[in-house]
Design a protein around this motif. Structure first.
Motif, mmCIF file in Angstrom:
data_model
loop_
_atom_site.group_PDB
_atom_site.id
_atom_site.type_symbol
_atom_site.label_atom_id
_atom_site.label_comp_id
_atom_site.label_asym_id
_atom_site.label_seq_id
_atom_site.Cartn_x
_atom_site.Cartn_y
_atom_site.Cartn_z
ATOM 1 N N GLU A 1 -7.361 2.627 9.776
ATOM 2 C CA GLU A 1 -6.872 3.257 11.120
ATOM 3 C C GLU A 1 -7.110 2.005 11.603
ATOM 4 O O GLU A 1 -7.318 1.245 12.802
ATOM 5 N N ALA A 2 -8.218 0.955 11.195
ATOM 6 C CA ALA A 2 -8.908 -0.828 11.940
ATOM 7 C C ALA A 2 -7.965 -1.355 12.013
ATOM 8 O O ALA A 2 -7.811 -2.259 12.807
ATOM 9 N N ALA A 3 -7.388 -0.932 10.031
ATOM 10 C CA ALA A 3 -6.099 -2.245 10.187
ATOM 11 C C ALA A 3 -4.959 -1.583 11.144
ATOM 12 O O ALA A 3 -4.270 -2.569 11.680
ATOM 13 N N PHE A 4 -4.897 -1.163 11.462
ATOM 14 C CA PHE A 4 -3.590 -0.575 12.759
ATOM 15 C C PHE A 4 -3.728 -0.464 14.002
ATOM 16 O O PHE A 4 -3.108 -1.416 14.151
ATOM 17 N N LYS A 5 -4.710 -0.801 14.185
ATOM 18 C CA LYS A 5 -6.019 -1.286 15.608
ATOM 19 C C LYS A 5 -5.239 -2.710 16.023
ATOM 20 O O LYS A 5 -5.225 -2.992 16.497
ATOM 21 N N PHE A 6 -5.323 -3.832 14.848
ATOM 22 C CA PHE A 6 -5.798 -5.301 14.581
ATOM 23 C C PHE A 6 -3.777 -5.473 14.438
ATOM 24 O O PHE A 6 -3.351 -6.893 14.423
ATOM 25 N N GLY A 7 -3.071 -4.672 14.385
ATOM 26 C CA GLY A 7 -1.582 -5.125 14.035
ATOM 27 C C GLY A 7 -1.348 -5.452 12.050
ATOM 28 O O GLY A 7 -0.921 -6.098 12.025
ATOM 29 N N VAL A 8 -2.394 -5.063 11.710
ATOM 30 C CA VAL A 8 -2.674 -5.783 9.877
ATOM 31 C C VAL A 8 -2.207 -4.331 9.810
ATOM 32 O O VAL A 8 -2.730 -2.921 9.263
ATOM 33 N N SER A 9 -1.259 -4.917 7.806
ATOM 34 C CA SER A 9 -0.416 -3.645 7.094
ATOM 35 C C SER A 9 -0.999 -3.384 5.648
ATOM 36 O O SER A 9 -1.661 -4.547 4.881
ATOM 37 N N PRO A 10 -1.761 -2.509 5.917
ATOM 38 C CA PRO A 10 -2.879 -1.770 4.565
ATOM 39 C C PRO A 10 -2.724 -1.750 3.471
ATOM 40 O O PRO A 10 -0.531 -0.647 3.808
ATOM 41 N N VAL A 11 -2.928 -2.543 2.439
ATOM 42 C CA VAL A 11 -2.200 -1.578 0.691
ATOM 43 C C VAL A 11 -3.779 -0.993 0.307
ATOM 44 O O VAL A 11 -4.233 -1.753 -0.202
ATOM 45 N N VAL A 12 -2.896 0.251 0.510
ATOM 46 C CA VAL A 12 -4.845 0.990 -0.380
ATOM 47 C C VAL A 12 -4.234 1.470 -1.329
ATOM 48 O O VAL A 12 -2.791 2.074 -1.932
ATOM 49 N N GLY A 13 -5.663 1.112 -2.425
ATOM 50 C CA GLY A 13 -5.616 2.255 -4.065
ATOM 51 C C GLY A 13 -6.272 2.620 -3.754
ATOM 52 O O GLY A 13 -6.610 3.246 -5.313
ATOM 53 N N THR A 14 -6.691 3.527 -2.967
ATOM 54 C CA THR A 14 -7.730 4.382 -2.866
ATOM 55 C C THR A 14 -6.890 5.857 -2.659
ATOM 56 O O THR A 14 -6.411 5.942 -2.412
ATOM 57 N N THR A 15 -7.507 6.834 -3.319
ATOM 58 C CA THR A 15 -6.570 8.092 -3.720
ATOM 59 C C THR A 15 -7.556 9.412 -3.927
ATOM 60 O O THR A 15 -8.609 8.992 -3.189
ATOM 61 N N GLY A 16 -7.581 9.921 -2.409
ATOM 62 C CA GLY A 16 -7.946 11.542 -2.441
ATOM 63 C C GLY A 16 -7.729 11.776 -0.258
ATOM 64 O O GLY A 16 -8.572 12.078 -0.086
ATOM 65 N N PHE A 17 -6.719 11.100 -0.376
ATOM 66 C CA PHE A 17 -6.168 11.502 1.113
ATOM 67 C C PHE A 17 -5.049 12.896 1.290
ATOM 68 O O PHE A 17 -4.935 12.861 -0.148
ATOM 69 N N THR A 18 -5.499 13.829 1.774
ATOM 70 C CA THR A 18 -5.089 14.777 2.285
ATOM 71 C C THR A 18 -3.554 14.274 2.332
ATOM 72 O O THR A 18 -3.565 13.495 3.098
ATOM 73 N N ALA B 1 2.534 0.421 6.167
ATOM 74 C CA ALA B 1 1.520 0.872 4.763
ATOM 75 C C ALA B 1 1.869 1.418 4.079
ATOM 76 O O ALA B 1 2.740 2.565 3.652
ATOM 77 N N ILE B 2 1.075 1.086 2.824
ATOM 78 C CA ILE B 2 1.119 1.534 1.300
ATOM 79 C C ILE B 2 0.375 2.262 1.345
ATOM 80 O O ILE B 2 -0.831 1.673 1.253
ATOM 81 N N ILE B 3 -0.270 3.443 0.370
ATOM 82 C CA ILE B 3 -0.577 3.848 -0.405
ATOM 83 C C ILE B 3 -0.372 4.129 -1.894
ATOM 84 O O ILE B 3 0.566 4.687 -1.980
ATOM 85 N N ALA B 4 -1.082 3.689 -2.602
ATOM 86 C CA ALA B 4 -0.622 3.923 -4.443
ATOM 87 C C ALA B 4 -1.119 4.682 -5.328
ATOM 88 O O ALA B 4 -2.307 4.099 -5.236
ATOM 89 N N PRO B 5 -1.480 5.784 -5.600
ATOM 90 C CA PRO B 5 -2.447 6.361 -6.502
ATOM 91 C C PRO B 5 -2.341 5.475 -7.770
ATOM 92 O O PRO B 5 -3.290 5.482 -8.086
ATOM 93 N N ASN B 6 -1.264 4.682 -8.094
ATOM 94 C CA ASN B 6 -1.386 3.921 -9.177
ATOM 95 C C ASN B 6 -0.293 2.922 -8.807
ATOM 96 O O ASN B 6 0.621 2.723 -8.423
ATOM 97 N N PHE B 7 -1.142 1.601 -9.404
ATOM 98 C CA PHE B 7 -0.158 -0.072 -9.193
ATOM 99 C C PHE B 7 0.218 -0.580 -10.421
ATOM 100 O O PHE B 7 0.391 -0.894 -10.212
ATOM 101 N N ALA B 8 0.105 0.137 -11.670
ATOM 102 C CA ALA B 8 0.821 -0.300 -13.220
ATOM 103 C C ALA B 8 2.454 -0.012 -12.420
ATOM 104 O O ALA B 8 2.870 1.493 -13.030
ATOM 105 N N ILE B 9 2.969 -0.990 -13.051
ATOM 106 C CA ILE B 9 4.045 -0.876 -13.330
ATOM 107 C C ILE B 9 4.743 -0.069 -14.124
ATOM 108 O O ILE B 9 5.706 1.235 -13.639
ATOM 109 N N GLY B 10 4.016 0.166 -15.759
ATOM 110 C CA GLY B 10 4.367 1.240 -16.028
ATOM 111 C C GLY B 10 3.909 2.648 -16.237
ATOM 112 O O GLY B 10 4.563 3.354 -16.581
ATOM 113 N N ALA B 11 2.544 2.981 -15.349
ATOM 114 C CA ALA B 11 2.542 4.233 -15.267
ATOM 115 C C ALA B 11 3.135 4.944 -14.202
ATOM 116 O O ALA B 11 4.217 5.899 -13.287
ATOM 117 N N ILE B 12 4.304 3.808 -13.136
ATOM 118 C CA ILE B 12 5.268 4.432 -12.158
ATOM 119 C C ILE B 12 6.698 4.717 -12.724
ATOM 120 O O ILE B 12 7.237 5.557 -12.358
#
Length: 266
Positions: A87-104, A122-133
């Motif tokens: 939310e802070a990133a959006f406020k300042f026009g910054v694109s977030p890339v997030v590796g945190t899980t637990g979002f509802t 914005a990107i939220i990724a449960p896993n950033f490993a290419i092999g896992a994808i």
């Protein structure tokens, strides 16, 4: 080649340390600052296990973003801070890339609405490993033909959530091509509660937490006279860095929230 200016949240974590090293190595990435829950006013060079960089450390996300105006925020913290940082990133026009899980699901809907309204990627990724994808994509294909499936995920014993975001995402992708199906004997019973694992539309998900592990998952399919196992192992956290680099490059070209790295891979 123009520089992509980056702030990293969570630099002292195992993933954060690798991300700092990765950003430092990539020639068109520039690390402006990091956000940490302590060490305000210090430099990255003062933090144990990190490169000797003259890069400032902040405790407050908004102060950091306001002073440095990055293009991208890489957030590798935890669910407690992930949404606040986005939310802070959006406020300042910054694109977030997030590796945190637990979002509802509600979190994702609300964050996507903000991203679309401001036309910020914005990107939220449960896993950033290419092999896992690739494992998830292969599992989705296999489920069209072998709908009896169970997921076993293994992670280090410091992981907070179970099942993992990757396991849940795998089950969601499989559910897109598989009808709900109860597996096992129709009269089976658990002698110990939880023995059959978590249930997602009839799929069972089993979580293992042990020291010495990093991130591992296998998807096991069964059919008449045969089984198929699709497995991925992250041996160290450096395995996640190519995916983070991919996300950083892609996030400025979208204007909504993307959940899952698979959407960036053809």
């Amino acid at each position: 080649m123009s520089q992509i200016k980056i702030v990293i949240a969570g630099p002292r974590g195992n993933m954060g340390k690798e991300a700092v090293k990765m950003v430092e190595k990539v020639t068109d990435f520039e690390l402006l600052a990091v956000v940490d829950s302590r060490n305000n006013g210090k430099m990255v060079r003062d933090l144990e296990g990190l490169p000797p960089l003259e890069v400032p450390v902040y405790e407050q996300m908004e102060e950091c973003l306001q002073k440095h105006q990055p293009d991208v925020l890489i957030d590798l913290t935890n669910p407690k801070f992930g949404r606040k940082h986005m939310e802070a990133a959006f406020k300042f026009g910054v694109s977030p890339v997030v590796g945190t899980t637990g979002f509802t699901d509600q979190d994702l809907l609300e964050l996507d609405a903000i991203a679309k309204s401001q036309k910020i990627g914005a990107i939220i990724a449960p896993n950033f490993a290419i092999g896992a994808i690739l494992m998830m994509k292969f599992a989705q294909t296999a489920a069209k033909y072998m709908p009896d499936v169970e997921i076993i995920e293994r992670h280090h014993d410091r992981k907070l959530d179970a099942p993992s975001g990757t396991a849940i995402k795998t089950a969601q992708l499989i559910s897109e091509v598989r009808e709900k199906k109860n597996q096992g004997h129709p009269e089976e019973r658990e002698e110990l509660a939880g023995a059959r694992g978590a249930d997602y539309e009839g799929m069972k998900i089993h979580s293992v937490r042990q020291p010495g592990l990093v991130a591992h998952q296998e998807v096991v399919f069964g059919s008449v006279g045969q089984t198929l196992t699709i497995r991925h192992d992250s041996i160290n956290r450096e395995s996640f860095m190519p995916g983070i680099e991919l996300a950083v490059r892609a996030v400025k070209n979208i204007e909504s929230l993307v959940y899952g790295l698979e959407h960036l891979m053809d």
